[in-house]
Scaffold this active site. Structure first.
Site, PDB file in Angstrom:
ATOM      1  CE1 TYR A   1     -39.410  63.785  70.592  1.00 15.43           C
ATOM      2  CE2 TYR A   1     -40.072  63.500  68.309  1.00 15.43           C
ATOM      3  CZ  TYR A   1     -39.172  63.959  69.245  1.00 15.43           C
ATOM      4  OH  TYR A   1     -38.040  64.609  68.831  1.00 15.43           O
TER       5      TYR A   1
ATOM      6  CB  SER B   1     -38.673  66.008  63.863  1.00 12.76           C
ATOM      7  OG  SER B   1     -37.857  66.934  64.450  1.00 12.76           O
ATOM      8  CE1 TYR B   2     -33.466  61.108  68.245  1.00  9.10           C
ATOM      9  CE2 TYR B   2     -34.845  59.222  67.728  1.00  9.10           C
ATOM     10  CZ  TYR B   2     -33.678  59.748  68.269  1.00  9.10           C
ATOM     11  OH  TYR B   2     -32.727  58.908  68.807  1.00  9.10           O
TER      12      TYR B   2
ATOM     13  CD1 TRP C   1     -36.296  67.193  70.837  1.00  7.15           C
ATOM     14  CD2 TRP C   1     -34.230  66.411  71.210  1.00  7.15           C
ATOM     15  NE1 TRP C   1     -36.306  65.839  70.604  1.00  7.15           N
ATOM     16  CE2 TRP C   1     -35.056  65.339  70.819  1.00  7.15           C
ATOM     17  CE3 TRP C   1     -32.891  66.159  71.488  1.00  7.15           C
ATOM     18  CZ2 TRP C   1     -34.581  64.030  70.705  1.00  7.15           C
ATOM     19  CZ3 TRP C   1     -32.420  64.857  71.384  1.00  7.15           C
ATOM     20  CH2 TRP C   1     -33.252  63.809  70.995  1.00  7.15           C
TER      21      TRP C   1
ATOM     22  CG  ASP D   1     -37.000  72.183  59.638  1.00  2.17           C
ATOM     23  OD1 ASP D   1     -37.201  72.235  60.859  1.00  2.17           O
ATOM     24  OD2 ASP D   1     -36.527  71.188  59.056  1.00  2.17           O
TER      25      ASP D   1
ATOM     26  CG  HIS E   1     -38.400  71.708  63.953  1.00  2.00           C
ATOM     27  ND1 HIS E   1     -38.107  70.912  62.876  1.00  2.00           N
ATOM     28  CD2 HIS E   1     -38.385  70.886  65.030  1.00  2.00           C
ATOM     29  CE1 HIS E   1     -37.910  69.671  63.276  1.00  2.00           C
ATOM     30  NE2 HIS E   1     -38.079  69.626  64.582  1.00  2.00           N
TER      31      HIS E   1
HETATM   32  C1  BEZ Z   1     -37.024  66.846  66.959  1.00  2.00           C
HETATM   33  O1  BEZ Z   1     -37.495  65.697  66.842  1.00  2.00           O
HETATM   34  O2  BEZ Z   1     -37.733  67.842  66.757  1.00  2.00           O
HETATM   35  C2  BEZ Z   1     -35.585  67.035  67.371  1.00  2.00           C
HETATM   36  C3  BEZ Z   1     -34.782  65.940  67.587  1.00  2.00           C
HETATM   37  C4  BEZ Z   1     -33.460  66.126  67.971  1.00  2.00           C
HETATM   38  C5  BEZ Z   1     -32.974  67.383  68.176  1.00  2.00           C
HETATM   39  C6  BEZ Z   1     -33.773  68.480  67.937  1.00  2.00           C
HETATM   40  C7  BEZ Z   1     -35.090  68.314  67.532  1.00  2.00           C
END
Ligand code: BEZ
Length: 567
Positions: free
Chosen positions: A29, A102-103, A150, A243, A278
């Site tokens: 990101y 997250s990721y 996403w 989440d 989330h």
């Molecule tokens: C996220 O970083 O929020 C994410 C990554 C992959 C799929 C869904 C959400």
């Protein structure tokens, strides 16, 4: 990287000193993304004052890094090569830790599974190890269309980046942008597989994510954490009750506590769970139907100190015993943080609450009750599940991104005939439910494949019916996620719906409620009831099914709640 690809990597060093324990964040990101610098991530300036170097790297194919972004696929090798590079730098003292949500958490599980000896501790928050189980599918085998949103956002980034670099087609950017204007359309469109833009610009989303509804070998290549024995690092695992990744948060912790490679790994697992979702509002624990109070925010939860004491222990070896609770949970209902010695809590009494009532349980005004034992009389509750008229998702553990998720009121669904409602009497004493939640159902259908859903709900005295946790079972996957088996229409099957877990005190004046149905859309995709390739079917192919819940002594359909009694 090993193939010569250069990844943009920024290095933050403390003012004084020559070599430091080093914390790595890998992100798709951009290295200036807010959430790297705000809770749940620790404060980067305080980290440097505490003597840590911090390395922030943009994943392959994102922002200033070269290469092409394919979700999940390159992260294991790129993460491992980056650890090699860091440990060879003069400013690194040989001890590396990682953090991020997250990721940014998923890539930590990838790195941990390489067994790299310099990686001493990880702190993944709101992140899965197994990408099939979330975000893409679920433990019952239903797809999560939110993950596709996403994927589309990442595709939009990719197409924009190509244009900035003088490559690519402006028309594709316009088409992607107009697709993103209709986020809910992206989640609800059918056939789901009909995604020409995504197929062209990020084929993994269509070919792998949508194209492999079974947890087959295609997932093995992109899911690195197959077995907890591969993980050789302590982990500070952070999650949210609402989440999308809560199932994986709890699974990774419990698996590693029980089956981690060594005693040090098993001893090194720590868990923190807040009432978070989330989305951004989720991190404040403020939802339109329920606000958990000022101590519930990620900011107030002490996560910065949790990271520091954890990293100090495992990267600096500063104290003999890590001075923090093994498990710290936000207990909803009483809305308080509580320290625990283990998850599940050692004093849990798993208690059956039978789905009961003399008469059909359809709608909240039906006869459904919760009772300690099964009804003497056998009872059947039938309803028409029509995928063209699914039960709409209201909050819960979605990936709402631009909409609401979290602690939402379910009462707008209670007059639907395809929602079975079982409720306790109004409580005169508090009941605490903290731990894993499962529902055992006896079900049949007129179709060869369909879904069954279950929700646990806290009904407040003012009528708000706040969702706590939920689950879904796609019937073809009831025995195995790799080997689908269709039903015989009319035959009764016993199934277990994994509802993941919660921590909630049902206060006096409240009711415990369980809802059973066959859809929760678009949190999960709709089962078309045909037994066909669900993602390839449009509404004209979908058929309605008559689904039946069986209950009574012969068919003891029940929810098993983890009851905690504390004075
Ligand atoms: C996220 O970083 O929020 C994410 C990554 C992959 C799929 C869904 C959400």
């Amino acid at each position: 990287m090993r193939d010569g690809t250069a990844l943009a990597t920024s290095v933050w060093l403390p003012k004084s000193g020559s070599s430091f324990p080093t914390l790595l964040v890998r992100t798709p990101y951009g290295s200036e993304m807010m959430s790297i610098f705000a809770p749940p991530s620790p404060n980067i300036f305080r980290l440097m004052r505490e003597g840590y170097a911090v390395v922030i790297q943009e994943c392959r194919g994102t922002f200033k890094s070269d290469g092409i972004f394919v979700p999940h696929v390159h992260e294991l090798d790129d993460g491992s090569d980056t650890l090699d590079w860091i440990v060879a730098q003069p400013w690194c003292d040989g001890n590396i830790g990682t953090y991020g949500s997250s990721y940014l958490g998923m890539v930590q599980w990838d790195m941990a599974s390489t067994g790299h000896t310099a990686l001493k501790a990880i702190a993944p928050s709101v992140a899965p190890a197994d990408r099939y189980l979330s975000p893409w599918y679920s433990s019952g085998g239903a797809f999560s269309p939110g993950a596709l949103v996403w994927g589309a956002l990442m595709t939009l980034n990719k197409v924009g980046r190509e244009l900035e670099r003088g490559q690519g087609d402006p028309g594709a950017m316009v088409a992607m942008a107009s697709m993103m204007l209709d986020i809910s359309g992206l989640k609800t469109r059918v056939p789901l597989l009909d995604q020409p833009l995504l197929r062209e610009h990020m084929p993994w989303l269509v070919d792998t994510a949508l194209g492999h509804p079974e947890r087959d070998a295609a997932w093995d290549s992109s899911i690195s954490v197959e077995s907890p024995a591969k993980i050789r690092t302590p982990a500070l695992i952070i999650g949210g009750w609402y989440d999308l990744f809560i199932g994986e948060t709890l699974r990774t912790y419990t698996e590693l506590r029980l089956k981690g490679a060594t005693a040090d790994v098993r001893d090194g697992q720590y868990l923190v769970i807040g009432p978070w979702a989330h989305s951004m509002n989720g991190l404040l624990a403020m939802y339109p139907d329920r606000i958990f109070g000022p101590t519930a925010t990620v900011e107030a939860s002490g996560l910065h100190d949790a990271h520091i004491s954890f990293f100090d222990h495992y990267l600096k070896g500063t104290s003999a015993k890590l001075d923090r609770p093994r498990v710290r949970l936000f207990v909803m209902g009483i809305d308080q943080w509580r320290d625990e010695v283990e998850w599940p809590l050692p004093d849990t009494i798993y208690t059956d609450f039978h789905l009961s009532g003399d008469g059909p349980a359809n709608t909240a005004s039906g006869a459904g009750t919760l009772s300690a034992g099964p009804s003497i009389n056998e009872q059947k509750d039938s309803f028409l599940y029509d995928p063209r008229r699914p039960v709409p998702t209201l909050g819960g553990t979605g990936l709402a991104l631009l909409e609401w998720d979290g602690a939402a009121d379910q009462s707008p669904l209670h007059e639907r005939d395809d929602v079975l409602v079982f409720k306790s009497e109004v409580l005169t004493e508090a009941i605490e439910v903290t731990g894993p939640v499962k529902c055992h159902l006896f079900v049949s259908s007129s179709a060869i494949d369909t879904d069954f859903t279950a929700k646990l709900v806290d009904v407040h005295p003012d009528g708000r019916a706040i969702i706590l946790c939920d689950g879904i079972q796609r019937m073809r996957y009831r025995n195995s996620l790799t080997d689908p088996q269709f039903m015989v229409p009319g035959k009764i099957y016993e199934i277990t719906i994994d509802m993941i877990g919660t921590a909630n005190v049902f206060l006096p004046g409240h009711r415990v409620m369980v809802e059973i149905s066959s859809s929760n859309f678009p949190r999960y995709d709709r089962n078309s009831n045909t037994g066909g390739v669900i993602a390839a079917e449009d509404e004209s192919r979908m058929v309605a099914a008559v689904n039946t819940l069986h209950r009574g002594r012969q068919h003891p359909s029940r929810i098993v709640l983890p009851i905690i009694s504390r004075t």
